[in-house]
Design a protein around this motif. Sequence first.
Motif, short mmCIF file in Angstrom:
data_model
loop_
_atom_site.label_atom_id
_atom_site.label_comp_id
_atom_site.label_asym_id
_atom_site.label_seq_id
_atom_site.Cartn_x
_atom_site.Cartn_y
_atom_site.Cartn_z
N LEU A 131 7.61 26.07 0.60
CA LEU A 131 7.79 28.23 1.09
C LEU A 131 8.28 28.91 0.45
CD1 LEU A 131 8.88 27.16 4.71
CD2 LEU A 131 6.71 26.97 4.13
N ARG A 132 9.93 28.31 -0.66
CA ARG A 132 10.05 29.90 -1.11
C ARG A 132 8.94 29.95 -2.24
NH1 ARG A 132 16.46 30.93 -3.34
NH2 ARG A 132 15.49 32.84 -4.28
N PHE A 133 8.72 28.88 -2.97
CA PHE A 133 8.31 28.69 -4.43
C PHE A 133 6.58 28.82 -4.57
CE2 PHE A 133 12.32 27.93 -5.24
CZ PHE A 133 13.13 28.90 -6.39
N PRO A 137 2.94 25.66 -3.87
CA PRO A 137 3.58 23.92 -4.62
C PRO A 137 2.96 23.74 -6.28
CG PRO A 137 1.50 25.09 -3.53
CD PRO A 137 2.71 26.05 -3.64
N TRP A 138 2.65 25.40 -6.53
CA TRP A 138 1.78 25.14 -8.06
C TRP A 138 3.38 25.11 -8.97
CZ3 TRP A 138 -2.36 22.97 -7.82
CH2 TRP A 138 -3.53 23.18 -7.53
N TRP A 139 4.32 25.68 -8.33
CA TRP A 139 5.61 26.15 -8.74
C TRP A 139 6.37 25.04 -8.67
CZ3 TRP A 139 10.52 24.46 -8.00
CH2 TRP A 139 11.80 25.89 -8.45
N MET A 140 6.40 23.77 -7.98
CA MET A 140 7.06 23.00 -7.50
C MET A 140 6.09 21.79 -8.58
SD MET A 140 7.63 22.24 -3.68
CE MET A 140 8.43 21.28 -3.65
N ILE A 141 4.53 21.59 -8.89
CA ILE A 141 4.45 20.41 -9.85
C ILE A 141 4.71 20.98 -11.28
CG2 ILE A 141 1.92 20.24 -10.17
CD1 ILE A 141 0.66 20.39 -7.35
N HIS A 167 15.19 19.61 0.94
CA HIS A 167 15.42 20.51 1.04
C HIS A 167 13.67 21.26 0.46
CE1 HIS A 167 19.64 21.34 1.46
NE2 HIS A 167 19.57 20.57 0.30
N SER A 168 12.86 19.91 0.60
CA SER A 168 11.28 20.38 0.06
C SER A 168 10.84 21.65 0.80
CB SER A 168 10.56 18.93 0.06
OG SER A 168 10.19 18.05 1.28
N SER A 227 4.77 18.67 -2.98
CA SER A 227 4.29 19.50 -2.93
C SER A 227 2.59 19.26 -3.12
CB SER A 227 4.46 20.59 -4.32
OG SER A 227 3.75 19.87 -5.71
N SER A 228 2.74 18.38 -3.46
CA SER A 228 0.72 17.34 -3.55
C SER A 228 1.01 17.34 -1.66
CB SER A 228 0.34 16.92 -4.79
OG SER A 228 1.02 15.64 -4.82
#
Length: 108
Positions: free
Chosen positions: A44-46, A48-52, A38-39, A95-96
Motif C-alpha cells: 500500500l505504501r510503495f 507493486p512496481w516498486w516491490m518488483i 508486513h507485505s 506484489s505480483s
Amino acid sequence: TLADSLLPLQIEALKGSRQFSGMTTLVSILGGLPVFYHSKAIYLRFGPWWMIRVGSLILSFRLLILATIFNLADLNYILVVQLLHGITFALVYTSSTEYLQRAVKNGN
C-alpha cells in the motif's frame, strides 16, 4: 530459480555438508517472514512496481555475491546471502499476486 537449484551443487563443490545446505534453505525462508508479515503495508505504501524493482535489484546483488564464492573459507557468507533470497521472493511474490488479483477483479 536456477541459482537455488545450483546452490546445493556449489556447496558440495566447496566441501560443505548436506546439513549446511539445509541450513541455507532455512535461512532463506526466515529472511522472507518479516516481509510477508508486513507485505500489505509495503504494497500500500510503495506499490507493486516498486516491490518488483527492489526485489530484482536484491536478486541481482545476491547472484553477484554467490558468483564470487569460490572457497571453503567463504562458505559462511552463503548463509548471509540467503537471507536476501527470502526478502526477494517475498517482495516479488506478494506484489505480483496482489497486483494480478486486483487486475482480474477490475477486469483489466
